[in-house]
Design a protein around this motif. Structure first.
Motif, PDB file in Angstrom:
ATOM      1  N   ALA A  89      -7.883  -4.032 -10.194  1.00 30.74           N
ATOM      2  CA  ALA A  89      -7.196  -3.427  -9.051  1.00 30.74           C
ATOM      3  C   ALA A  89      -6.003  -2.602  -9.515  1.00 30.74           C
ATOM      4  CB  ALA A  89      -6.742  -4.518  -8.085  1.00 30.74           C
ATOM      5  N   GLU A  90      -5.354  -3.064 -10.582  1.00 31.00           N
ATOM      6  CA  GLU A  90      -4.176  -2.358 -11.102  1.00 31.00           C
ATOM      7  C   GLU A  90      -4.539  -0.972 -11.639  1.00 31.00           C
ATOM      8  OE1 GLU A  90      -3.450  -6.765 -11.395  1.00 31.00           O
ATOM      9  OE2 GLU A  90      -5.120  -5.389 -11.768  1.00 31.00           O
ATOM     10  N   ASP A  91      -5.799  -0.789 -12.045  1.00 24.96           N
ATOM     11  CA  ASP A  91      -6.228   0.469 -12.666  1.00 24.96           C
ATOM     12  C   ASP A  91      -7.075   1.344 -11.752  1.00 24.96           C
ATOM     13  OD1 ASP A  91      -5.039  -0.468 -15.047  1.00 24.96           O
ATOM     14  OD2 ASP A  91      -6.886  -1.518 -15.611  1.00 24.96           O
ATOM     15  N   ALA A  92      -7.599   0.778 -10.678  1.00 28.04           N
ATOM     16  CA  ALA A  92      -8.538   1.517  -9.826  1.00 28.04           C
ATOM     17  C   ALA A  92      -7.842   2.657  -9.089  1.00 28.04           C
ATOM     18  CB  ALA A  92      -9.172   0.566  -8.815  1.00 28.04           C
ATOM     19  N   ALA A  93      -8.536   3.794  -9.001  1.00 31.37           N
ATOM     20  CA  ALA A  93      -8.045   4.918  -8.204  1.00 31.37           C
ATOM     21  C   ALA A  93      -8.314   4.626  -6.731  1.00 31.37           C
ATOM     22  CB  ALA A  93      -8.740   6.202  -8.632  1.00 31.37           C
ATOM     23  N   LEU A 111      -3.783 -10.916  -9.292  1.00 27.15           N
ATOM     24  CA  LEU A 111      -3.291  -9.540  -9.210  1.00 27.15           C
ATOM     25  C   LEU A 111      -1.831  -9.435  -9.641  1.00 27.15           C
ATOM     26  CD1 LEU A 111      -4.770  -8.531  -5.724  1.00 27.15           C
ATOM     27  CD2 LEU A 111      -5.825  -8.270  -7.983  1.00 27.15           C
ATOM     28  N   ASP A 112      -1.499  -8.340 -10.301  1.00 26.54           N
ATOM     29  CA  ASP A 112      -0.104  -7.999 -10.580  1.00 26.54           C
ATOM     30  C   ASP A 112       0.426  -7.305  -9.328  1.00 26.54           C
ATOM     31  OD1 ASP A 112       2.337  -6.949 -11.346  1.00 26.54           O
ATOM     32  OD2 ASP A 112       1.630  -6.224 -13.290  1.00 26.54           O
ATOM     33  N   LEU A 113       1.050  -8.082  -8.453  1.00 21.39           N
ATOM     34  CA  LEU A 113       1.444  -7.561  -7.150  1.00 21.39           C
ATOM     35  C   LEU A 113       2.490  -6.468  -7.251  1.00 21.39           C
ATOM     36  CD1 LEU A 113       1.496 -10.852  -5.050  1.00 21.39           C
ATOM     37  CD2 LEU A 113      -0.313  -9.131  -5.210  1.00 21.39           C
ATOM     38  N   GLY A 114       3.292  -6.489  -8.304  1.00 24.64           N
ATOM     39  CA  GLY A 114       4.274  -5.422  -8.494  1.00 24.64           C
ATOM     40  C   GLY A 114       3.620  -4.066  -8.667  1.00 24.64           C
ATOM     41  N   VAL A 115       2.389  -4.053  -9.158  1.00 20.97           N
ATOM     42  CA  VAL A 115       1.628  -2.814  -9.322  1.00 20.97           C
ATOM     43  C   VAL A 115       0.719  -2.573  -8.112  1.00 20.97           C
ATOM     44  CG1 VAL A 115      -0.118  -1.632 -10.715  1.00 20.97           C
ATOM     45  CG2 VAL A 115       1.669  -2.985 -11.834  1.00 20.97           C
ATOM     46  N   VAL A 116       0.052  -3.623  -7.659  1.00 21.05           N
ATOM     47  CA  VAL A 116      -0.997  -3.464  -6.656  1.00 21.05           C
ATOM     48  C   VAL A 116      -0.442  -3.188  -5.258  1.00 21.05           C
ATOM     49  CG1 VAL A 116      -2.891  -4.664  -5.472  1.00 21.05           C
ATOM     50  CG2 VAL A 116      -2.663  -4.816  -7.956  1.00 21.05           C
ATOM     51  N   ARG A 121      -0.119   0.297  -0.402  1.00 22.24           N
ATOM     52  CA  ARG A 121       0.633   0.963   0.665  1.00 22.24           C
ATOM     53  C   ARG A 121       0.276   2.446   0.737  1.00 22.24           C
ATOM     54  NH1 ARG A 121       4.893   3.830   2.424  1.00 22.24           N
ATOM     55  NH2 ARG A 121       5.927   3.032   4.303  1.00 22.24           N
ATOM     56  N   ARG A 122       0.101   3.073  -0.438  1.00 25.03           N
ATOM     57  CA  ARG A 122      -0.284   4.481  -0.457  1.00 25.03           C
ATOM     58  C   ARG A 122      -1.730   4.668  -0.004  1.00 25.03           C
ATOM     59  NH1 ARG A 122       2.677   4.079  -5.320  1.00 25.03           N
ATOM     60  NH2 ARG A 122       0.751   3.900  -6.545  1.00 25.03           N
ATOM     61  N   ALA A 123      -2.576   3.697  -0.314  1.00 26.07           N
ATOM     62  CA  ALA A 123      -4.008   3.842  -0.026  1.00 26.07           C
ATOM     63  C   ALA A 123      -4.363   3.559   1.424  1.00 26.07           C
ATOM     64  CB  ALA A 123      -4.804   2.917  -0.933  1.00 26.07           C
ATOM     65  N   ILE A 124      -3.506   2.830   2.118  1.00 25.04           N
ATOM     66  CA  ILE A 124      -3.792   2.403   3.491  1.00 25.04           C
ATOM     67  C   ILE A 124      -3.096   3.330   4.489  1.00 25.04           C
ATOM     68  CG2 ILE A 124      -3.461   0.511   5.138  1.00 25.04           C
ATOM     69  CD1 ILE A 124      -3.794  -1.413   2.823  1.00 25.04           C
ATOM     70  N   VAL A 125      -3.757   3.581   5.600  1.00 24.08           N
ATOM     71  CA  VAL A 125      -3.212   4.449   6.641  1.00 24.08           C
ATOM     72  C   VAL A 125      -2.026   3.785   7.334  1.00 24.08           C
ATOM     73  CG1 VAL A 125      -5.450   5.538   7.051  1.00 24.08           C
ATOM     74  CG2 VAL A 125      -4.791   3.521   8.392  1.00 24.08           C
ATOM     75  N   ASP A 126      -1.243   4.589   8.050  1.00 24.87           N
ATOM     76  CA  ASP A 126      -0.151   4.047   8.863  1.00 24.87           C
ATOM     77  C   ASP A 126      -0.697   2.967   9.796  1.00 24.87           C
ATOM     78  OD1 ASP A 126       1.559   5.807   7.696  1.00 24.87           O
ATOM     79  OD2 ASP A 126       1.594   7.229   9.367  1.00 24.87           O
ATOM     80  N   ASP A 127       0.024   1.852   9.861  1.00 24.60           N
ATOM     81  CA  ASP A 127      -0.374   0.714  10.693  1.00 24.60           C
ATOM     82  C   ASP A 127      -1.672   0.066  10.230  1.00 24.60           C
ATOM     83  OD1 ASP A 127       1.865   0.831  12.354  1.00 24.60           O
ATOM     84  OD2 ASP A 127       0.917   2.316  13.661  1.00 24.60           O
ATOM     85  N   GLY A 128      -2.113   0.376   9.010  1.00 24.99           N
ATOM     86  CA  GLY A 128      -3.249  -0.329   8.433  1.00 24.99           C
ATOM     87  C   GLY A 128      -2.831  -1.723   7.991  1.00 24.99           C
ATOM     88  N   SER A 180       7.600  -9.202   0.089  1.00 26.85           N
ATOM     89  CA  SER A 180       8.937  -9.103  -0.502  1.00 26.85           C
ATOM     90  C   SER A 180       9.338  -7.682  -0.877  1.00 26.85           C
ATOM     91  CB  SER A 180       9.039 -10.000  -1.740  1.00 26.85           C
ATOM     92  OG  SER A 180       8.104  -9.587  -2.731  1.00 26.85           O
ATOM     93  N   SER A 181       8.380  -6.810  -1.164  1.00 29.92           N
ATOM     94  CA  SER A 181       8.719  -5.430  -1.551  1.00 29.92           C
ATOM     95  C   SER A 181       9.074  -4.566  -0.358  1.00 29.92           C
ATOM     96  CB  SER A 181       7.537  -4.798  -2.296  1.00 29.92           C
ATOM     97  OG  SER A 181       6.431  -4.631  -1.415  1.00 29.92           O
ATOM     98  N   GLY A 182       8.742  -5.029   0.845  1.00 28.54           N
ATOM     99  CA  GLY A 182       8.987  -4.230   2.039  1.00 28.54           C
ATOM    100  C   GLY A 182       7.866  -3.258   2.356  1.00 28.54           C
ATOM    101  N   ASP A 183       6.821  -3.227   1.528  1.00 31.38           N
ATOM    102  CA  ASP A 183       5.695  -2.329   1.789  1.00 31.38           C
ATOM    103  C   ASP A 183       4.811  -2.831   2.916  1.00 31.38           C
ATOM    104  OD1 ASP A 183       6.114  -0.320  -0.281  1.00 31.38           O
ATOM    105  OD2 ASP A 183       5.660  -1.919  -1.711  1.00 31.38           O
ATOM    106  N   PHE A 184       4.796  -4.140   3.116  1.00 28.88           N
ATOM    107  CA  PHE A 184       3.998  -4.757   4.175  1.00 28.88           C
ATOM    108  C   PHE A 184       4.838  -5.823   4.871  1.00 28.88           C
ATOM    109  CE2 PHE A 184       0.861  -3.071   1.286  1.00 28.88           C
ATOM    110  CZ  PHE A 184      -0.161  -2.640   2.099  1.00 28.88           C
ATOM    111  N   THR A 185       4.535  -6.046   6.139  1.00 26.03           N
ATOM    112  CA  THR A 185       5.195  -7.111   6.881  1.00 26.03           C
ATOM    113  C   THR A 185       4.142  -8.068   7.430  1.00 26.03           C
ATOM    114  OG1 THR A 185       6.765  -7.597   8.675  1.00 26.03           O
ATOM    115  CG2 THR A 185       5.187  -5.830   9.070  1.00 26.03           C
TER     116      THR A 185
END
Length: 246
Positions: A89-93, A111-116, A121-128, A180-185
């Motif tokens: 997952a860390e390497d997948a486009a 998973l390395d959550l700091g990377v994944v 967050r970038r791969a998922i749509v708004d409100d995904g 914890s990163s704030g990317d997801f709630t």
């Protein structure tokens, strides 16, 4: 402690021995309207398709990411309509805004959550959404003669392997870590308790797939099941954490 590719060496056993996730989990995902026809899903650590089959059956369009080549080969045969990507997952486009839902079913602890997490967050749509679940093989609220035998096997270990991340049933700990990163709630947390009857052979196969169990320990678990009549009822827990992209 074995790494995630431990499962690749046991791909056939993994496919045959791992039980399905409880029906209540799939009902809840549909009730929450994150699993529906046409939803675009990226699944991380798909294995041999235990979750993939149900996602496809619900009408989802699935990209299944799996680093193990033997597991991925079985996944392709089992789920021909999924697009299978052989990668960590860390390497997948993953692209940007390509998916409505990300799924990590019994894989998040690898998973390395700091990377994944930022990638998702970038791969998922708004409100995904991101849905994370796993099965804890053994419900601490329930004691059985078979579980007493399993506890005795574990107690004989000199060094107990430690899984990465919070404890298996530390659902609150996982929820804090994933957000914890704030990317997801976190928007929903659930726990499903269920039972399954397993023969001694099924016990052997299942325990053989556990990354923190040796072959001799899995054999001892099977012998315990035989001593107790040949079939045992196991009590399992499947926690679900659903998060929304911020």
């Amino acid at each position: 402690m074995a790494g995630p590719l431990h499962f690749d060496a046991l791909a056939e056993t993994y496919q045959q021995a791992r039980p399905p996730y409880p029906e209540a989990l799939w009902d809840r995902l549909r009730e929450l309207e994150v699993l529906r026809p046409g939803v675009r899903v990226i699944e991380l650590g798909a294995g041999t398709g235990e979750a993939t089959m149900r996602l496809l059956g619900a009408g989802a369009d699935v990209v299944a990411v799996e680093p193990g080549r033997a597991l991925a080969a079985r996944l392709r045969l089992r789920c021909p309509s999924a697009r299978v990507v052989i990668a960590r997952a860390e390497d997948a486009a993953m692209g940007e805004a390509q998916f409505d839902l990300a799924v990590a079913a019994t894989s998040v602890h690898w998973l390395d959550l700091g990377v994944v997490i930022p990638k998702l967050r970038r791969a998922i749509v708004d409100d995904g959404h991101l849905a994370v679940w796993r099965t804890a093989f053994g419900d601490p609220r329930t004691t059985t003669p078979f579980r007493d035998r399993i506890d005795a096997i574990v107690a004989r270990r000199v060094d107990e392997p430690v899984r990465p991340g919070p404890g298996e049933l530390d659902t609150e700990g996982w929820a804090r870590l994933l957000s914890s990163s704030g990317d997801f709630t976190v928007v929903h947390v659930d726990e499903f308790r269920w039972t399954i009857d397993l023969s001694a052979d099924q016990v052997h196969g299942l325990f053989r797939t556990f990354s923190n169990w040796t072959a001799s320990e899995a054999q001892a678990a099977a012998e315990a099941a035989r001593d107790l009549g040949g079939t045992v009822t196991e009590h399992y827990v499947t926690p679900l954490i659903l998060l929304r992209r911020t």
